[in-house]
Design an enzyme around this catalytic site. Structure first.
Site, PDB file in Angstrom:
ATOM      1  N   ARG A  26      29.722  16.130  64.644  1.00 59.29           N
ATOM      2  CA  ARG A  26      28.524  15.064  64.651  1.00 59.29           C
ATOM      3  C   ARG A  26      27.369  15.560  63.927  1.00 59.29           C
ATOM      4  O   ARG A  26      27.057  15.100  63.075  1.00 59.29           O
ATOM      5  CB  ARG A  26      28.336  15.481  66.346  1.00 59.29           C
ATOM      6  N   ASP A  27      26.746  16.961  64.177  1.00 62.29           N
ATOM      7  CA  ASP A  27      25.551  17.197  63.501  1.00 62.29           C
ATOM      8  C   ASP A  27      25.730  17.526  62.102  1.00 62.29           C
ATOM      9  O   ASP A  27      24.833  17.137  61.164  1.00 62.29           O
ATOM     10  CB  ASP A  27      24.934  18.515  64.139  1.00 62.29           C
TER      11      ASP A  27
ATOM     12  N   HIS B 162      20.756  26.688  69.833  1.00 58.55           N
ATOM     13  CA  HIS B 162      21.211  26.072  68.474  1.00 58.55           C
ATOM     14  C   HIS B 162      20.249  26.480  67.279  1.00 58.55           C
ATOM     15  O   HIS B 162      19.291  26.101  67.442  1.00 58.55           O
ATOM     16  CB  HIS B 162      21.195  24.603  68.927  1.00 58.55           C
TER      17      HIS B 162
ATOM     18  N   HIS C  73      19.270  27.162  63.230  1.00 60.47           N
ATOM     19  CA  HIS C  73      19.732  26.780  61.685  1.00 60.47           C
ATOM     20  C   HIS C  73      19.431  27.971  60.930  1.00 60.47           C
ATOM     21  O   HIS C  73      18.536  28.725  61.340  1.00 60.47           O
ATOM     22  CB  HIS C  73      18.716  25.461  61.294  1.00 60.47           C
TER      23      HIS C  73
ATOM     24  N   CYS D 282      18.101  18.715  58.815  1.00 65.41           N
ATOM     25  CA  CYS D 282      17.408  17.927  59.229  1.00 65.41           C
ATOM     26  C   CYS D 282      16.413  17.018  58.365  1.00 65.41           C
ATOM     27  O   CYS D 282      15.984  17.330  57.251  1.00 65.41           O
ATOM     28  CB  CYS D 282      16.256  18.722  60.277  1.00 65.41           C
TER      29      CYS D 282
ATOM     30  N   ASN E 144      22.770  23.917  59.785  1.00 63.81           N
ATOM     31  CA  ASN E 144      23.208  24.956  61.134  1.00 63.81           C
ATOM     32  C   ASN E 144      23.620  26.305  60.745  1.00 63.81           C
ATOM     33  O   ASN E 144      24.197  26.320  59.531  1.00 63.81           O
ATOM     34  CB  ASN E 144      24.287  24.124  61.963  1.00 63.81           C
TER      35      ASN E 144
END
Lengths: 323, 323
Positions: free
Chosen positions: A23-24, A215, A217, A248, A257
């Site tokens: 997803r991300d 979460h 990065h 992002c 990530n």
């Protein structure tokens, strides 16, 4: 792979990893990965031992064309036992779509900072919060566990520092409404270790019954340092993306990530049980370039696990035999 | 740059950084950087606030042609007040050459593991140890402080795990011979945080009077996590290389040293005083590609310090004004 020496652990002996690359990661890739390839990736990842996998996002196809096939992905993929499949859901319409696919969890999202929430979701924080509270009710009525991901908790690329009080006020409202878990997201890699420690300690003190996921990065190289700091406060759930995919769109230059393989490798080196088969995962990461049609810069794939040893140079034996 | 919030520190409030790019970085670059460019780099770095700079290496020109101009570099560069200029010295012949250049410190080197020592120095550990003990005596007689860098302390790319007892036996022999400081090097990025903590704690307990520096690589993404672990045991001296230059020729795929800018940025974010002017350093790193004639992948240069904020998208004000 596991260390032969057992040094004292200052955090949980077992952690759970939520693999978010499908997803991300895929949502910001310039190529639209075909549904079959997504399903294949999800099934391959399912065999690695992850506790959770964020499979897709029920966003409008206009906003994120790369994940327009959310229903198809959810229906086609074979689910593995022991893996909880979570899906990102930005609004009520998305929630209806998601619930029709029987996810094991829905992950709702908003930002801790006003400007990022407006830029990313086109709503004020108050609007997002109200909508998320309504969505929690709907999901709970459907019997589906709810996680809330709060973006920009450790800093906002537009506003700078984000007050921990603002984060906790949102977290508390969602916990009280019945959210099962909350993920604190360092959306653009602004977190640093003493801050991560303080934020995690505050969260765990104030909301001890709410599952906490972190979460991170790796934008400024601190991804694993921040993971270590969180883990030392007792955090045992981490998001990570295979190959460090993701990023992002609102923070130019932001890298992705925290790479799952690096997170797994660090914790496994320390003797912490991640549940993840690192060799199998590295095999999948080696194939990622064919999925996303670009190079994937995985330092760990390149260097290998720490105990992958090499042959000494050929001249060595002869040189010392001759002495 | 410094954080607006002061979270509790679990390590020293002030650290010293030894910038090693001019030696450890340039020695493995495929291009030979002209002496003038080396001198310009050293003088630029000297203005950044580093406690120490490893300026060059007095190795044989045959072994490391990139640093064949060690004397010229040392004689030509203007030294900045407050900076200690250290030089790497592999043997007695190199020590004579080094001492003629009046360094503030000499840095002697051998490996903690037998195979790496043989491969890197073409001597057994016993031979290296005897030679270093003799060199310590010569340097002390000349009144020049001595540091010993021990390679492969946290793992050997040929042998795997390295016993901490072997490391401490070497360290003790050098401390007893009068070495002022010892650097424990993670030559190929095999260190992990609980190990770093244990090794640093052992060293500081057994040799409390010997200055301890930690030299980390980011090969497997753990560079800053390991720096954090070392700092929390009280370590306040770190090697680092601007732009993450450097690496190890015997560990294929190994990426370079911990990037100075990322180390400085992490500690400065936490409110730890590094002495280093990060903006000035980033300016120098931006010019590194012209020095080494290749791209230098500095994540921090690309992303900027954490509080470098961005303008929100242009549509934002209009969108919310219209509501």
């Amino acid at each position: 792979m596991h260390s032969t020496t057992n040094f004292p652990l200052r955090g949980p002996a077992r952690i759970e990893i939520n693999e978010v690359a499908p997803r991300d990661g895929l949502q910001i890739e310039p190529v639209v990965v075909p549904t079959d390839a997504k399903v294949a990736l999800l099934e391959a990842l399912s065999a690695c031992g992850f506790a959770r996998i964020e499979a897709t996002s029920f966003t409008s196809a206009k906003a994120i064309p790369a994940l327009a096939d959310a229903e198809a992905v959810m229906h086609r993929m074979r689910r593995a036992e022991g893996v909880r499949y979570t899906v990102l859901v930005p609004n009520l319409r998305g929630l209806e779509r998601a619930l029709s696919c029987r996810p094991d969890e829905v992950n709702l999202v908003m930002s801790a900072s006003e400007t990022h929430n407006r830029a990313n979701l086109r709503m004020t924080r108050a609007q997002s919060q109200a909508q998320l509270l309504a969505m929690i009710e709907v999901a709970r009525a459907a019997g589906v566990p709810v996680n809330i991901s709060l973006s920009t908790v450790f800093g906002c690329p537009f506003e700078g520092e984000v007050a921990i009080d603002a984060v906790m006020a949102l977290a508390r409202s969602f916990a009280e409404a019945g959210a099962d878990g909350i993920t604190l997201c360092d959306t653009t890699g602004m977190a640093y270790p003493t801050q991560v420690r303080a934020v995690c300690e505050t969260f765990r003190r104030e909301l001890p019954a709410t599952g906490l996921t972190i979460h991170l990065h790796n934008t400024r190289g601190m991804g694993l340092a921040n993971a270590l700091a969180a883990w030392e406060t007792g955090v045992s759930r981490f998001d990570a993306a295979a190959g460090g995919l993701g990023g992002c769109p609102y923070a130019p230059g932001a890298s992705g990530n925290v790479a799952t393989e690096e997170l797994v490798h660090m914790f496994a080196s320390m003797g912490v049980d991640t549940g993840v088969d690192l060799q199998r995962l590295l095999g999948i990461i080696g194939e990622l370039p064919t999925v996303v049609e670009r190079e994937v810069c995985s330092q760990l794939l390149r260097a290998g696990p720490r105990l992958r040893t090499h042959q000494p140079p050929a001249w060595l034996a002869e040189h010392f035999a001759a002495q």
